[in-house]
Scaffold this active site. Structure first.
Site, PDB file in Angstrom:
ATOM      1  N   VAL A  55      56.669  20.898  -4.889  1.00 19.52           N
ATOM      2  CA  VAL A  55      57.111  20.972  -3.544  1.00 19.52           C
ATOM      3  C   VAL A  55      57.710  19.622  -2.636  1.00 19.52           C
ATOM      4  CG1 VAL A  55      55.741  23.144  -3.133  1.00 19.52           C
ATOM      5  CG2 VAL A  55      55.066  20.877  -2.250  1.00 19.52           C
ATOM      6  N   ASN A  81      51.122  25.756   1.803  1.00 22.13           N
ATOM      7  CA  ASN A  81      49.473  25.604   1.674  1.00 22.13           C
ATOM      8  C   ASN A  81      49.387  24.447   0.300  1.00 22.13           C
ATOM      9  OD1 ASN A  81      46.677  26.503   1.041  1.00 22.13           O
ATOM     10  ND2 ASN A  81      47.744  27.036  -0.993  1.00 22.13           N
ATOM     11  N   SER A 132      43.750  20.923   7.718  1.00 22.74           N
ATOM     12  CA  SER A 132      42.325  20.518   7.231  1.00 22.74           C
ATOM     13  C   SER A 132      41.811  20.313   8.600  1.00 22.74           C
ATOM     14  CB  SER A 132      42.008  19.823   6.081  1.00 22.74           C
ATOM     15  OG  SER A 132      40.729  19.443   6.116  1.00 22.74           O
ATOM     16  N   TYR A 145      43.725  11.613   2.333  1.00 20.62           N
ATOM     17  CA  TYR A 145      43.923  13.145   2.808  1.00 20.62           C
ATOM     18  C   TYR A 145      44.022  13.451   4.203  1.00 20.62           C
ATOM     19  CZ  TYR A 145      42.473  17.979   2.511  1.00 20.62           C
ATOM     20  OH  TYR A 145      42.340  19.271   2.379  1.00 20.62           O
ATOM     21  N   SER A 148      47.167  12.598   5.962  1.00 23.60           N
ATOM     22  CA  SER A 148      48.301  13.511   5.714  1.00 23.60           C
ATOM     23  C   SER A 148      48.091  14.887   6.476  1.00 23.60           C
ATOM     24  CB  SER A 148      48.193  13.664   4.136  1.00 23.60           C
ATOM     25  OG  SER A 148      47.224  14.910   3.783  1.00 23.60           O
ATOM     26  N   LYS A 149      46.924  15.243   6.652  1.00 20.77           N
ATOM     27  CA  LYS A 149      46.589  16.751   7.366  1.00 20.77           C
ATOM     28  C   LYS A 149      46.758  16.430   8.962  1.00 20.77           C
ATOM     29  CE  LYS A 149      45.880  19.152   3.763  1.00 20.77           C
ATOM     30  NZ  LYS A 149      46.676  20.108   3.289  1.00 20.77           N
TER      31      LYS A 149
END
Length: 248
Positions: A55, A81, A132, A145, A148-149
């Site tokens: 993606v 997702n 998240s 992480y 990014s979320k």
């Protein structure tokens, strides 16, 4: 028959969402970078199309939507997702590790949504992005992480603000700790107990429970809901910093 495209569909939340949508009569385009697992997951299912792709690669995204446009002509749902988790201290997070996380978790959501917009307009469709709880509350080892979320949450608001005039809704689900294979593999018993103490419902969520939240936001029952963050986390975000001693 309504059509949804689900990324990261070979396992976990993506596969659970695919199965729940099928139970409601949808057909699903399953997308994943892991071709072997994707084909294994798709094989026993009806009314699905499996597409192996990355993606975060603009050329692969363009080819994917060229195929989807020819086959379906519209989309009623897009579930972004696909994601990667790379946990480590800030000083040990190399730029390559940072970019690997950002490419899939953030760039992928941008690219897939941009490419899907015309199909979503045609289908009066809805977008559900998967963030998240780490995008809302900072924690150690999650510099890439969690960032990014957090960006995915803001990107969802941008999508809702701009695409609403075309009838497209955009919402974001932020799962808390979920009993995925990854969590079961990397969370020690001590970690699991600490999470249980910090979560009001005193347990991890299931992939199906997160899928149910996603399917609701895609449904007509959520027709006036856009630009919203839904924490499917057992109350984890509501409690702030957990003080287990106060609960005993």
């Amino acid at each position: 028959m309504k059509t949804a495209l689900v990324t990261g569909a070979a396992r976990g939340i993506g596969l659970a969402t695919t199965q729940l949508l099928m139970d409601k009569g949808w057909q699903v385009v399953m997308v994943d970078i892991d071709g072997e697992e994707l084909m294994k997951a798709a094989a026993p299912l009806e009314n699905v199309q499996a597409i192996v792709m990355d993606v975060s690669d603009p050329e692969q995204v363009e080819r994917c939507f060229s195929d989807v446009t020819k086959t379906y002509g519209r989309l009623e749902g897009l579930v972004n997702n696909a994601g990667v988790a790379d946990f480590g201290p800030i000083r040990e997070t190399t730029f390559d590790r940072w970019r690997t996380v950002m490419k899939t978790n953030l760039d992928g959501v941008f690219l897939m949504t941009q490419a899907a917009t015309d199909l979503l307009i045609a289908g009066k469709g809805a977008i559900v992005n998967i963030a998240s709880i780490s995008g809302l509350r900072a924690s150690t080892l999650r510099v890439a992480y969690g960032t990014s979320k957090a960006a995915v949450i803001q990107l969802t608001l941008q999508q809702a603000a701009e695409l609403g005039e075309f009838g497209i809704r955009a919402n974001v689900v932020a799962p808390g700790p979920v009993n995925t294979k990854l969590a079961l593999a990397v969370h020690t018993q001590e970690i699991r107990e600490a999470y249980h103490d910090a979560i009001p419902l005193n347990r991890y969520g299931t992939e199906k429970e997160i899928g149910n939240a996603i399917v609701f936001l895609l449904s007509e029952e959520a027709s006036y809901i856009t630009g919203q963050l839904l924490c499917a986390d057992g109350g984890f975000e509501a409690t702030g910093i957990g003080l287990p001693a106060l609960r005993r």
